[in-house]
Design an enzyme around this catalytic site. Structure first.
Site, short mmCIF file in Angstrom:
data_model
loop_
_atom_site.label_atom_id
_atom_site.label_comp_id
_atom_site.label_asym_id
_atom_site.label_seq_id
_atom_site.Cartn_x
_atom_site.Cartn_y
_atom_site.Cartn_z
N GLN A 60 0.85 -1.20 0.00
CA GLN A 60 0.00 0.00 0.00
C GLN A 60 0.88 1.25 0.00
OE1 GLN A 60 -3.40 -0.67 3.10
NE2 GLN A 60 -1.77 -2.11 3.57
N ASN A 61 2.19 1.05 0.11
CA ASN A 61 3.09 2.19 0.24
C ASN A 61 3.40 2.81 -1.11
OD1 ASN A 61 3.08 1.46 2.88
ND2 ASN A 61 5.11 0.52 2.88
N CYS B 44 -0.18 17.47 -19.40
CA CYS B 44 -0.08 16.26 -20.20
C CYS B 44 0.38 16.64 -21.61
CB CYS B 44 -1.43 15.56 -20.26
SG CYS B 44 -1.47 14.22 -21.45
N HIS C 260 -1.58 1.60 -4.14
CA HIS C 260 -1.95 3.00 -3.97
C HIS C 260 -1.06 3.96 -4.76
CE1 HIS C 260 -4.12 1.88 0.06
NE2 HIS C 260 -4.77 1.51 -1.01
N GLY D 38 3.01 -4.27 9.08
CA GLY D 38 2.90 -2.83 9.32
C GLY D 38 1.74 -2.15 8.64
N THR D 39 0.57 -2.82 8.68
CA THR D 39 -0.62 -2.12 8.19
C THR D 39 -1.70 -2.14 9.26
OG1 THR D 39 -2.36 -2.01 6.51
CG2 THR D 39 -1.46 -4.21 6.95
N CYS E 22 -1.58 11.56 -16.19
CA CYS E 22 -2.73 12.27 -16.74
C CYS E 22 -3.96 11.43 -16.47
CB CYS E 22 -2.54 12.45 -18.25
SG CYS E 22 -4.02 13.13 -19.02
N CYS F 187 -2.84 16.12 -24.04
CA CYS F 187 -4.09 16.89 -23.99
C CYS F 187 -3.95 18.23 -23.27
CB CYS F 187 -5.19 16.06 -23.33
SG CYS F 187 -4.91 15.77 -21.58
N1 APR Z 1 7.02 -2.46 12.49
C1 APR Z 1 5.81 -3.03 12.28
N2 APR Z 1 4.65 -2.35 12.34
C2 APR Z 1 4.70 -1.04 12.63
C3 APR Z 1 5.94 -0.38 12.87
C4 APR Z 1 7.13 -1.14 12.80
N3 APR Z 1 8.34 -0.61 13.03
N4 APR Z 1 5.66 0.93 13.14
C5 APR Z 1 4.34 1.07 13.04
N5 APR Z 1 3.74 -0.10 12.72
C6 APR Z 1 2.33 -0.37 12.45
C7 APR Z 1 1.32 0.40 13.29
O1 APR Z 1 1.04 -0.30 14.51
C8 APR Z 1 0.11 0.45 12.36
O2 APR Z 1 -0.74 -0.68 12.54
O3 APR Z 1 2.09 0.07 11.12
C9 APR Z 1 0.72 0.38 10.96
C10 APR Z 1 0.61 1.66 10.15
O4 APR Z 1 -0.73 1.93 9.88
P1 APR Z 1 -1.19 3.13 8.95
O5 APR Z 1 -0.47 4.37 9.31
O6 APR Z 1 -2.68 3.18 8.97
O7 APR Z 1 -0.64 2.69 7.50
P2 APR Z 1 -1.32 1.77 6.40
O8 APR Z 1 -2.07 0.64 7.00
O9 APR Z 1 -0.26 1.44 5.43
O10 APR Z 1 -2.35 2.78 5.74
C11 APR Z 1 -3.10 2.35 4.63
O11 APR Z 1 -3.96 4.56 4.40
O12 APR Z 1 -4.16 6.86 4.00
C12 APR Z 1 -3.62 5.72 3.69
O13 APR Z 1 -3.23 5.46 1.43
C13 APR Z 1 -2.59 5.47 2.68
O14 APR Z 1 -1.65 3.39 1.95
C14 APR Z 1 -2.12 4.11 3.08
C15 APR Z 1 -3.36 3.48 3.70
#
Ligand code: APR
Length: 239
Positions: free
Chosen positions: A95-96, A140, A113, A180-181, A121, A143
């Site tokens: 998602q990064n 662009c 994302h 880490g999401t 464009c 266009c």
């Molecule tokens: N190691 C593992 N996990 C970690 C660490 C780390 N060092 N540091 C933070 N985290 C975890 C947090 O606990 C949290 O659950 O990473 C997660 C980050 O969550 P978000 O900031 O919500 O990021 P993400 O899930 O990627 O967001 C999704 O939201 O607005 C958007 O489009 C943007 O792609 C993004 C989407």
């Protein structure tokens, strides 16, 4: 910490969010110090904001691009890339938008994302690569319409090709590792339940419990840069 032998799984998906890059110095979106604690997405990350005030939106993305350019892949990105080199069935779905998986050497990264390193464009989908140059207001070449950052903003549909490619990889995954999401943003978060229902072994790597933790048989509560090399060690003698 439990260790998993990746060669025991013919298809593996690493599904990453902002937390995988946190130790590289890239801020996450939510929580303390998160991007959305400093900025309102409706001011800097929506099509409506771009229509209303392109200068502010471009400046926000240029600040982020410059910051990310000063960051480096960490051991989690590097371990995933090292596994991709030795295991043909490893797919990275992220998602990064920071490009750090590719900079660590990962290939064919599925970017759900978009990327901070491109403008596009909205009419033709034509892209400008920003690896050598900053964001600025660009037209662009076909266009003349203003190009926008190639980022999936709030309210935007997810890129269909990326979504379908990710869906195919997830459907086939024998091992699914979410790193880490917060699992709060859809439709991306739906890949977690998808993998669970498709029968994958489910591993979550996150410093905290998340909305989706109940889907995982294995929850590794540690920073990604430590957990990924420890839980997915390379075979002996490998780099
Ligand atoms: N190691 C593992 N996990 C970690 C660490 C780390 N060092 N540091 C933070 N985290 C975890 C947090 O606990 C949290 O659950 O990473 C997660 C980050 O969550 P978000 O900031 O919500 O990021 P993400 O899930 O990627 O967001 C999704 O939201 O607005 C958007 O489009 C943007 O792609 C993004 C989407």
């Amino acid at each position: 910490m439990t260790a998993f032998a990746l060669h025991d799984y013919d298809r593996v998906v690493f599904f990453t969010g902002a937390g995988v890059s946190a130790e590289s110095g890239v801020p996450t979106y939510r929580g303390y110090g998160g991007i959305w604690a400093q900025y309102r997405p409706e001011d800097v990350a929506s099509e409506a904001a771009f229509q209303r005030d392109p200068e502010t939106v471009i400046a926000f993305h240029e600040t982020r691009r410059r910051h990310v350019a000063s960051c480096h892949p960490n051991p989690a990105h590097r371990q995933i890339a090292a596994w991709q080199r030795r295991h043909g069935g490893v797919t990275v779905v992220t998602q990064n938008t920071d490009g750090l998986h590719a900079r660590a050497g990962s290939e064919d990264v599925i970017e759900l994302h978009g990327s901070l390193w491109r403008m596009r464009c909205r009419q033709h989908g034509s892209m400008v690569d920003l690896s050598d140059g900053p964001y600025r207001q660009r037209q662009c070449p076909q266009c003349g319409q203003p190009m926008r950052p190639d980022i999936t903003w709030f309210g935007d549909p997810v890129d269909r090709d990326a979504f379908e490619a990710a869906g195919r990889a997830v459907q086939q995954a024998a091992l699914f590792v979410a790193i880490g999401t917060s699992a709060m943003v859809w439709p991306a978060a739906g890949f977690i339940e998808h993998a669970l229902h498709a029968g994958a072994t489910m591993v979550e790597v996150n410093t905290e419990a998340t909305e989706a933790s109940r889907c995982f048989a294995h929850c590794l509560r540690a920073p990604a840069s430590q957990a990924i090399p420890a839980a997915f060690p390379l075979p002996e003698g490998a780099d």
